[in-house]
Design a protein around this motif. Structure first.
Motif, mmCIF file in Angstrom:
data_model
loop_
_atom_site.group_PDB
_atom_site.id
_atom_site.type_symbol
_atom_site.label_atom_id
_atom_site.label_comp_id
_atom_site.label_asym_id
_atom_site.label_seq_id
_atom_site.Cartn_x
_atom_site.Cartn_y
_atom_site.Cartn_z
ATOM 1 N N PRO A 193 0.840 -1.203 0.000
ATOM 2 C CA PRO A 193 0.000 0.000 0.000
ATOM 3 C C PRO A 193 0.878 1.258 0.000
ATOM 4 O O PRO A 193 1.851 1.343 0.760
ATOM 5 C CB PRO A 193 -0.801 -0.111 1.302
ATOM 6 N N ILE A 194 0.538 2.228 -0.834
ATOM 7 C CA ILE A 194 1.302 3.477 -0.907
ATOM 8 C C ILE A 194 0.355 4.653 -1.128
ATOM 9 O O ILE A 194 -0.836 4.473 -1.411
ATOM 10 C CB ILE A 194 2.328 3.464 -2.065
ATOM 11 N N SER A 195 0.913 5.846 -1.019
ATOM 12 C CA SER A 195 0.239 7.057 -1.500
ATOM 13 C C SER A 195 1.284 7.877 -2.240
ATOM 14 O O SER A 195 2.139 8.517 -1.633
ATOM 15 C CB SER A 195 -0.358 7.873 -0.351
ATOM 16 N N ALA A 196 1.233 7.823 -3.568
ATOM 17 C CA ALA A 196 2.214 8.546 -4.379
ATOM 18 C C ALA A 196 2.082 10.047 -4.194
ATOM 19 O O ALA A 196 3.071 10.780 -4.247
ATOM 20 C CB ALA A 196 2.042 8.176 -5.855
ATOM 21 N N LEU A 197 0.864 10.510 -3.937
ATOM 22 C CA LEU A 197 0.619 11.949 -3.807
ATOM 23 C C LEU A 197 1.171 12.509 -2.507
ATOM 24 O O LEU A 197 1.796 13.568 -2.483
ATOM 25 C CB LEU A 197 -0.877 12.232 -3.916
ATOM 26 N N THR A 198 0.979 11.777 -1.403
ATOM 27 C CA THR A 198 1.451 12.264 -0.095
ATOM 28 C C THR A 198 2.854 11.788 0.230
ATOM 29 O O THR A 198 3.468 12.271 1.185
ATOM 30 C CB THR A 198 0.510 11.796 1.029
#
Length: 338
Positions: A193-198
């Motif tokens: 799981p990741i968040s490229a934006l944050t």
């Protein structure tokens, strides 16, 4: 051709031999009467790693945002509109002992015309030469999948990472269900799981990719940021602002070609042409008294100046090239055919 470019002339190809790292340590002697300083020289071999990391997935899952986050620079344009990325774009991350070649690809679609066939060929090409494959999904997307692509991925004998992006838009229960779903589809893959934006888990992902790529000399010179030319990034900056300013079919009927690019000491002079398919589209792009085209030019110039770090003079023109998306000759001219 799927042969990887080396970025070097034949007579200056780097060898795959390990680099030698020399460390010198100062040693304090145990005998105070010995008026000497001793030094210990330690030589160790550090091996260079380099590899292609291909990123594939449905439209709007955040592939370009991920590349930008890993590189630390807005290399690829991003937009909420689907099919923002049309080409295969290589972004380079260079370290002393490694080079990652990130391959950003168009979102997977069912092609409706010749240009989209070419876009999907870029995706297929990226699977062939990958050393590490990233299959990217978004937690808020329709989880419809291309079964043929999934079956092809299962046959590939390289490290596979399934990245679940935009987890900041989810809750723990939905995330766990998605992890379980993709673990059953790709049992040997790492589900991350990741968040490229944050930026969540981006640094950890970078270190993991460095570990996964094989030992190899660099494929490109270490001072290079991408395989694309300056003119390509000018074209993309203009197209990005068209995507943001216009609706309906206009952004998808547009292609940009930079005909003139001259970098002087204090300024870059650029002349670019926006191609559309019909005269009515040309009128919409230009707008009343040229106001729309002027807005595109002002915003694109700001983006280009930020990208190159230098003042820019930008001239824009609009021309009609009827049905260019269906014509192989025009597609080749615009860089969609090899």
């Amino acid at each position: 051709s799927n042969q990887r470019p080396s970025g070097y002339e034949p007579d200056e190809l780097p060898t795959a031999l390990p680099r030698v790292k020399i460390q010198i340590y100062k040693i304090n002697t145990l005998q105070p009467r010995l008026n000497q300083t001793l030094y210990l020289c330690v030589m160790s071999k550090t091996k260079h790693k380099s590899g292609y990391v291909s990123i594939v997935g449905n439209p709007n899952v955040g592939k370009s945002t991920l590349v930008n986050a890993l590189i630390g620079k807005d290399l690829n344009i991003t937009s909420p509109k689907p099919q923002t990325t049309r080409h295969r774009i290589l972004g380079l991350i260079n370290g002393e002992n490694y080079q990652l070649v990130l391959s950003d690809t168009p979102g997977i679609i069912q092609p409706a015309y010749e240009m989209q066939n070419s876009m999907m060929n870029f995706v297929k090409e990226s699977l062939i030469d990958a050393d590490v494959l990233i299959y990217m999904i978004a937690i808020d997307e329709d989880q419809t999948t291309n079964e043929e692509l999934l079956e092809n991925i299962k046959k590939i004998k390289i490290p596979l990472l399934v990245l679940i992006n935009k987890i900041d838009n989810s809750n723990q229960k939905d995330l766990e269900a998605l992890v379980s779903q993709w673990s059953s589809i790709f049992p040997s893959a790492k589900i991350i799981p990741i968040s490229a934006l944050t930026g969540f888990f981006i640094e950890e992902l970078l270190q993991l990719l460095i570990k996964l790529v094989p030992e190899s000399p660099p494929y490109f010179p270490k001072d290079q940021l991408s395989d694309k030319s300056e003119r390509f990034f000018v074209n993309e900056a203009i197209r990005k602002n068209i995507l943001q300013l216009y609706e309906k079919e206009i952004p998808y009927s547009v292609e940009v070609i930079t005909e003139f690019f001259k970098e002087e000491e204090k300024i870059i002079r650029i002349r670019s042409v926006i191609f559309v398919e019909r005269n009515t589209q040309k009128g919409i792009i230009i707008g009343h008294k040229g106001e729309q085209l002027k807005t595109v030019g002002i915003n694109a110039r700001k983006d280009i100046q930020e990208f190159f770090g230098k003042k820019v003079h930008l001239e824009l023109f609009v021309k009609v090239e009827k049905n260019w998306r269906t014509k192989p000759k025009q597609l080749k001219r615009f860089g969609y055919e090899h």
